[in-house]
Scaffold this motif. Structure first.
Motif, short mmCIF file in Angstrom:
data_model
loop_
_atom_site.label_atom_id
_atom_site.label_comp_id
_atom_site.label_asym_id
_atom_site.label_seq_id
_atom_site.Cartn_x
_atom_site.Cartn_y
_atom_site.Cartn_z
N PHE A 8 0.88 -1.17 0.00
CA PHE A 8 0.00 0.00 0.00
C PHE A 8 0.92 1.22 0.00
CE2 PHE A 8 -2.24 3.47 2.00
CZ PHE A 8 -3.54 3.37 1.52
N THR A 9 0.94 1.99 -1.10
CA THR A 9 1.89 3.09 -1.22
C THR A 9 1.21 4.44 -1.35
OG1 THR A 9 2.01 2.99 -3.64
CG2 THR A 9 3.49 1.53 -2.41
N ALA A 12 0.52 5.31 -4.97
CA ALA A 12 -0.69 4.69 -5.52
C ALA A 12 -1.93 5.49 -5.13
CB ALA A 12 -0.80 3.25 -5.04
N VAL A 13 -1.96 6.00 -3.90
CA VAL A 13 -3.10 6.82 -3.46
C VAL A 13 -3.14 8.11 -4.26
CG1 VAL A 13 -4.13 8.03 -1.51
CG2 VAL A 13 -3.04 5.82 -1.14
N GLN A 42 -0.35 1.46 -11.00
CA GLN A 42 -0.47 1.93 -9.61
C GLN A 42 -1.88 1.69 -9.07
OE1 GLN A 42 1.69 3.27 -7.45
NE2 GLN A 42 3.49 3.45 -8.75
N THR A 45 -2.27 -1.98 -8.29
CA THR A 45 -1.55 -2.33 -7.07
C THR A 45 -2.34 -1.90 -5.84
OG1 THR A 45 0.58 -2.13 -8.19
CG2 THR A 45 0.60 -2.01 -5.80
N LEU A 46 -2.92 -0.69 -5.90
CA LEU A 46 -3.71 -0.21 -4.77
C LEU A 46 -4.93 -1.09 -4.56
CD1 LEU A 46 -4.25 1.97 -2.61
CD2 LEU A 46 -5.41 3.31 -4.38
N GLU A 47 -5.62 -1.44 -5.62
CA GLU A 47 -6.80 -2.30 -5.50
C GLU A 47 -6.42 -3.66 -4.94
OE1 GLU A 47 -9.69 -0.50 -9.02
OE2 GLU A 47 -8.12 -1.96 -9.56
N ALA A 75 -8.70 8.93 1.29
CA ALA A 75 -7.51 9.06 0.44
C ALA A 75 -7.10 10.52 0.31
CB ALA A 75 -7.79 8.46 -0.94
#
Length: 317
Positions: A8-9, A12-13, A42, A45-47, A75
Motif C-alpha cells: 500500500f503506497t 498509488a493513493v 499503480q 496495485t492499490l486495489e 484518500a
C-alpha cells in the motif's frame, strides 16, 4: 506482514485521487507527468492491496465503485495530511526537497513572478518550484484536480469550504483608450474581455448596473490582445490597474484614464486546499504582498496617479 502481500503506497493513493478527479487515467497521467500504463499499474496495485475494486474503467466509462466512493475522502485526507507534514518538516529545515506547483495569472508575469519565486528559493533552498499562468477559473480547476498546490485567483471564484483564501491585493478597474483618443465613449468601439472570463463577466455586470451597456464587438482573452486592438481601432476598454502595469508594451499601445462611471475593483487572493500545506500558504502570501509593494505600487503611483490609494495591499487579518 505477508511478504507476498501487495504494498500500500502513497504514490498509488496519489494516482487514485488524480484519476478520480480527472475522470480519466490518461488525463491523470498527463497531470502527474507519468505514462497511462504506469498510472493503471499503480491503481491495480492499490486495489490489490485493499482487496477490492475501486474504479470501473473501460474505453467507454470511468466510474467509482461503492468501495472507491468510500475510500475517496480518506484518500484525499491522507494526501493532505502528508503534504502538511512535509511542510512542517520543511519549515523546521528537516525535510527532503519540497516540491511546489503554483498557478498564477498573466498580470504578474512581467513584474512580480520572478522576484517572488526567487524569494521562495531563498527561504526554501531545496524547493523545486513550477509555475503556470492561466485564467482564475482555470487555476481553480487545477487546484481542485490537484494539478497544482496553490493558485492566484480573483474573488469572483466561488467560495467553497475546501479552499483556504489569503487576500493579497485590491485591484481597481480603470479605463484605457487609444493614444490621443478624443471621441465620446458612446461613439467609439469598446474592446472587451471574453465573457467566459471572470473579469469579462464582472465588467459587463458593472456596465449594466451603471446603465452604460455598450455595443458588442471584439472580445479577447489576454491583456496584450485587448490593448493592441484598442489601439488599432482607436477605441476604449475597461481593464484593471494590475493588468495595465503588468502587460509589456501597454504604455506604448493605450492611455490609462479614470473610469467615467462608478468605481469598482476586484480582489486578488492566494488559494490552497484547506489545511493541506500547513502554514506555507500564509508565508508565501506574505512574500507576494511584499513583492507587490516593492514592484507594483511604485509603478502605480508613477503611471496611474488618478487612482490614488485604490490599489492596495490587503494584509491578512
Amino acid at each position: 506482514m505477508d511478504q507476498n502481500e501487495p504494498p500500500f503506497t502513497f504514490r498509488a493513493v496519489q494516482n487514485f485521487v488524480a484519476a478520480v478527479e480527472a475522470q480519466s487515467v490518461t488525463r491523470a497521467a498527463h497531470m502527474l507527468g507519468m505514462s497511462p500504463s504506469s498510472v493503471s499499474q499503480q491503481l491495480a496495485t492499490l486495489e490489490a492491496a485493499l482487496g477490492t475494486r475501486l474504479i470501473e474503467r473501460s474505453a467507454r466509462q470511468f466510474r467509482l465503485t461503492r468501495a472507491g466512493a468510500l475510500f475517496l475522502e480518506p484518500a484525499k485526507a491522507l494526501l493532505d495530511d502528508v503534504g502538511a507534514a512535509k511542510v512542517r518538516l520543511a519549515l523546521a529545515d528537516q525535510s527532503p526537497p519540497l516540491s511546489l506547483r503554483i498557478a498564477s495569472i498573466e498580470e504578474l508575469d512581467a513584474t512580480v513572478t520572478a522576484p517572488w519565486l526567487l524569494k521562495l528559493t531563498e527561504r526554501f533552498p531545496k524547493a523545486a518550484l513550477s509555475l503556470i499562468s492561466g485564467a482564475s477559473h482555470e487555476n481553480h480547476d487545477a487546484l481542485s484536480s490537484r494539478a497544482v498546490d496553490m493558485t492566484l485567483a480573483v474573488d469572483t471564484v466561488a467560495k467553497v469550504d475546501w479552499v483556504e483564501r489569503h487576500p493579497i491585493l485590491r485591484d481597481p478597474f480603470i479605463l484605457v483608450t487609444a493614444k490621443g483618443f478624443s471621441a465620446a465613449l458612446n461613439t467609439a468601439p469598446m474592446i472587451r474581455y471574453e465573457a467566459s472570463l471572470p473579469i469579462g463577466r464582472q465588467i459587463e455586470a458593472h456596465l449594466r448596473r451603471a446603465g452604460q451597456p455598450a455595443a458588442r464587438g471584439f472580445a479577447f482573452s489576454t491583456n496584450q490582445a485587448l490593448f493592441a486592438m484598442t489601439a488599432e481601432l482607436d477605441g476604449w476598454a475597461i481593464t484593471t490597474a494590475l493588468a495595465y502595469l503588468g502587460t509589456p508594451l501597454a504604455r506604448d499601445l493605450v492611455e490609462p484614464r479614470p473610469l467615467q462611471m462608478p468605481k469598482f475593483s476586484r480582489r486578488l487572493e492566494l488559494h490552497a486546499r484547506a489545511g493541506a500545506l500547513g502554514d506555507l500558504p500564509a508565508i508565501i502570501a506574505a512574500d507576494l504582498r511584499g513583492c507587490l509593494a516593492e514592484r507594483v505600487l511604485p509603478k502605480a503611483s508613477a503611471q496611474l496617479g488618478f487612482i490614488g490609494g485604490a490599489i492596495e495591499i490587503i494584509q491578512k487579518t
